[in-house]
Design an enzyme around this catalytic site. Sequence first.
Site, PDB file in Angstrom:
ATOM      1  N   ASP A  96       0.855  -1.185   0.000  1.00 45.08           N
ATOM      2  CA  ASP A  96       0.000   0.000   0.000  1.00 45.08           C
ATOM      3  C   ASP A  96       0.897   1.243   0.000  1.00 45.08           C
ATOM      4  O   ASP A  96       2.116   1.145   0.138  1.00 45.08           O
ATOM      5  CB  ASP A  96      -0.867  -0.066   1.276  1.00 45.08           C
ATOM      6  CG  ASP A  96      -2.051   0.886   1.235  1.00 45.08           C
ATOM      7  OD1 ASP A  96      -2.440   1.321   0.135  1.00 45.08           O
ATOM      8  OD2 ASP A  96      -2.588   1.205   2.315  1.00 45.08           O
ATOM      9  N   GLU A 106       2.725   5.215  -3.846  1.00 43.30           N
ATOM     10  CA  GLU A 106       2.642   6.174  -4.981  1.00 43.30           C
ATOM     11  C   GLU A 106       3.901   7.021  -5.133  1.00 43.30           C
ATOM     12  O   GLU A 106       4.150   7.480  -6.249  1.00 43.30           O
ATOM     13  CB  GLU A 106       1.435   7.085  -4.767  1.00 43.30           C
ATOM     14  CG  GLU A 106       0.103   6.371  -4.903  1.00 43.30           C
ATOM     15  CD  GLU A 106      -0.221   5.416  -3.761  1.00 43.30           C
ATOM     16  OE1 GLU A 106       0.209   5.692  -2.624  1.00 43.30           O
ATOM     17  OE2 GLU A 106      -0.870   4.390  -4.022  1.00 43.30           O
ATOM     18  N   ASP A 133      -9.158   3.414  -2.233  1.00 39.04           N
ATOM     19  CA  ASP A 133     -10.078   3.863  -1.175  1.00 39.04           C
ATOM     20  C   ASP A 133     -11.355   4.455  -1.759  1.00 39.04           C
ATOM     21  O   ASP A 133     -11.469   5.664  -1.970  1.00 39.04           O
ATOM     22  CB  ASP A 133      -9.373   4.877  -0.273  1.00 39.04           C
ATOM     23  CG  ASP A 133      -8.203   4.257   0.477  1.00 39.04           C
ATOM     24  OD1 ASP A 133      -8.088   3.009   0.478  1.00 39.04           O
ATOM     25  OD2 ASP A 133      -7.405   5.017   1.046  1.00 39.04           O
TER      26      ASP A 133
END
Length: 885
Positions: free
Chosen positions: A442, A445, A539
């Site tokens: 996770d 980015e 999300d």
Amino acid sequence: MATRARPPLVLLLCLCLASCLSSAIGGVSATGNGYRTTAFLVDEEGRRLRAELAAVAGAGGGSTAAYGDDVQRLDVYASLETDSRLHVRIADADGPRWEVPQDVIPRPSPEFFLQTSRPGRPVLSTATSDLTFAIHASSPFRFAVSRRSTGDVLFDTSPNLVFKDRYLELTSSLPPPGRASLYGLGEQTKRTFRLQRNDTFTLWNSDIAAGNVDLNLYGSHPFYMDVRSGGGAAHGVLLLNSNGMDVIYGGSYVTYKVIGGVLDFYFFAGPSPLAVVDQYTQLIGRPAPMPYWSFGFHQCRWGYKNVSDLEGVVAGYAKARIPLDVMWTDIDYMDAFKDFTLDPANFPADRLRPFVDRLHRNGQKYVVIIDPGISVNATYGTFIRAIKEDIFLKWNGSNYLGVVWPGNVSFPDFLNPRAAEFWAREIAAFRRTLPVDGLWIDMNEISNFVDPPPLNALDDPPYRIDNSGVRRPINNRTVPASAVHYGGVAEYDAHNLFGFLEARATHDALLRDTGRRPFVLSRSTFVGSGRYTAHWTGDNFATWDDLRYSINTMLSFGLFGIPMIGADICGFGGNTTEELCSRWIQLGAFYPFSRDHSAIGTVRRELYLWESVARSARKALGLRYRLLPYLYTLMYEAHTTGAPIARPLFFSYPGDVETYGIDRQFLLGRGVLVSPVLEPGATTVTAYFPAGRWFSLYDFSLAVATKTGKRVTLPAPADTVNVHVAGGNILPLQQPALTSSRVRQSVVHLLVALAEDGTATGDLFLDDGESPEMVGARSRWSQIKFSGATESGGSVVRVRSHVVHDSYAPSRTMVIAKVVLMGLRSPAPPKGFAVYANGVQVNASTAVDGGGGGNPEKGALGVAHVGGLSLVVGQEFDLKVVMTY
Ligand SMILES: *[C@@H]1O[C@H](CO)[C@@H](O)[C@H](O)[C@H]1NC(C)=O
Ligand SMILES: *[C@@H]1O[C@H](CO)[C@@H](O)[C@H](O)[C@H]1NC(C)=O
Ligand SMILES: *[C@@H]1O[C@H](CO)[C@@H](O)[C@H](O)[C@H]1NC(C)=O
Ligand SMILES: *[C@@H]1O[C@H](CO)[C@@H](O)[C@H](O)[C@H]1NC(C)=O
Ligand SMILES: *[C@@H]1O[C@H](CO)[C@@H](O)[C@H](O)[C@H]1NC(C)=O
Ligand SMILES: *[C@@H]1O[C@H](CO)[C@@H](O)[C@H](O)[C@H]1NC(C)=O
Ligand SMILES: *[C@@H]1O[C@H](CO)[C@@H](O)[C@H](O)[C@H]1NC(C)=O
Ligand SMILES: *[C@@H]1O[C@H](CO)[C@@H](O)[C@H](O)[C@H]1NC(C)=O
């Protein structure tokens, strides 16, 4: 840095055309002055071309003057690399620039010298390729890509090509939206799957919640598919570039505004949508095979409190008789959010380890999250080892310091080969404590909780991409663009690659440690990430809109070569409702990756918590689990041909323009149609059925038969999602169970849905579900093809198997116990049945009805259940069912 400057061309032909500043097309404002072609060479076969361009001197360089000076000389390489792939690369002639590294996307080098050349026109065209490339005769430089067989122009650039150090712009005209339908470009949550005029796609990986529409999200995929009406021929276009960019789809044009790298385009000829993804994944890499168990149902939540909480959830599923294959844990299990540690109070090893062992004994799996940020803490072993190995991303002379869940963190620089080694050792050591079955990566980015201050010009390039929809600085909530990777690579260039590189390192680490097929779920992705990872849509929020939009993202990732994709079922953020959750599991049961997940502080949404949701789950997941052999066969197809598992309807019906705009339904594979309810309060669903016969997968009745395709309103009771199979398909099914490992041990049923012409075909792929390779020298697998046909005016149905490959031994003990024939000639029950297997009459049990429990309207065609069979899967058979009327 991928290339070196080329020595100048031997000029065979000099085009000294007058520069003609041409007006911009389709509402695009005039920009640079463009380039003129000064020379070109074409090889004898008409496959490869090299041209030299020079910047057109002009007054100030138009409206892009503020973005810097024009690069003066450009090299154009164009090559028909295969009969279905055209490569067009425009780069600086005088020096290397950043390009996507070869080890990220291995590809044929554009650096060819033409051995032979021919005078004539700057055109590439061969007898075997459907794509042609041509440089327009007029100046400034423009090029066009056409389809030879139809003459259709696929891409046609405008004269205002701009090429500066940190600003590149190129526009192509397109037919108006009625004639060209575009799909892809992302990652973005969109209201529709098909691109809408004026959609802007900003590609800059960001931790922005997927619940926001039209913003740049976690991954970057500068790829689109274009389907042309009037024949349904499709092609694909990739701009292979990892820099930040805005891609503007203006309806009649597409404009790329890129802040670095080179203009490296690939065109894929199709002409079928499946051929486009085949050609695309041949270049970027085929999707990784996913373990069989990962096609089971997954349960996660951010906010599980302790091991008893996890145990309670697993027990809740078992008690409610809802399938559960994989239990997950979010960051809660860690000690102060440090990777590879366990919270000593709530998730101590001496409680968590036995829990995982129990899951394993029950045929279930366990996956945990890890984040890239390594806590800066002098007593933390992982940090100490990272410092020793010197693998962190650098900035302003030291390790870059960001802030994520643990507080201060530094980030492994996965461009550094030592970082992948470090990561593999940490993962292996962690798995000694806790033998997790997969890893969830996770925040990659990279997400950062602080905005880095600018250090140099890279942090604030002259053109601001539309980051976050408000042209936020590119440093917003991530690591600085001025950070420096291994080999001196700027984060500015490599930003969009981080998730890809972390997924590769994680995949390789798991493979090395377990020797089994890795399961990695990554939030951030780039072109080619499907080689290593699955993806979820990120999300989302618990809203009906997010339920609907999840289909668009799922279908887009199918185009991107990442077929293992799903959204958080019941919604991640916000409080879900019973009805939303019930409808969401009805849709989510058919996501390729099916996981329920929710955020801390929101109401829980495990499927057993409401009786109505549990009923929906048992029904929808029950069907999913029966379909597992079919889904897994689709994984094989994805891995070998790039075919998405979940597909838009036009993939199977490209000639039917009605399907181009459909994004409230989708297909699994070729012929299983899912038509979910996407609105509150609905008890019916209006669904489109392309031409053919469609049978219910619940009662096998004929639901729709149409010659041209039609919209039908179907009942959709609270506990039911409509799922149909198209005539012409044979589906291998197994028996429902609470885990996929149990399903694997059950007998096979074949559903034979006969098309109007009385035929049907289908496939079955089998292996152990966890060997690293699905097909390969060392792997054992079986592949069986089924075909069905009617004879004697429909009173005889034959179903045959052809064993294409059979090295997976269990195929010799697995049996097909039942064959269901749908679409028989008449609803009137036959007077008698005789069933022959390989010419010998067998004592099969037969029952026939019209499907639909005797409802005459539904039972327009007969259904025969031929049971009591024991046809060995790995042995070819010829089953003959003779009916006497
Ligand atoms: C598209 O954008 C242009 C320029 O911003 C605007 O004039 C036009 O109305 C927009 N069209 C649509 C369909 O939104
Ligand atoms: C687990 O957490 C729950 C909820 O906070 C609590 O009631 C329970 O006592 C905890 N169990 C253990 C064994 O710590
Ligand atoms: C380092 O980790 C230890 C153990 O978790 C913790 O007690 C301490 O507060 C941490 N220090 C910092 C600076 O985060
Ligand atoms: C985090 O780093 C900053 C900057 O170096 C420092 O001022 C701060 O004390 C650090 N925080 C902790 C908890 O160590
Ligand atoms: C970069 O490092 C230098 C030397 O330590 C320091 O003076 C400067 O403030 C730093 N720049 C930023 C933007 O932090
Ligand atoms: C960065 O993004 C956050 C939201 O994530 C926003 O609050 C902040 O203002 C942004 N910073 C800048 C400099 O734009
Ligand atoms: C969700 O429900 C919980 C518990 O009822 C409540 O505390 C929370 O504020 C709600 N959140 C939202 C976003 O409505
Ligand atoms: C055929 O099958 C039926 C039902 O299973 C059984 O009752 C019967 O004995 C079988 N006949 C033969 C000859 O095996």
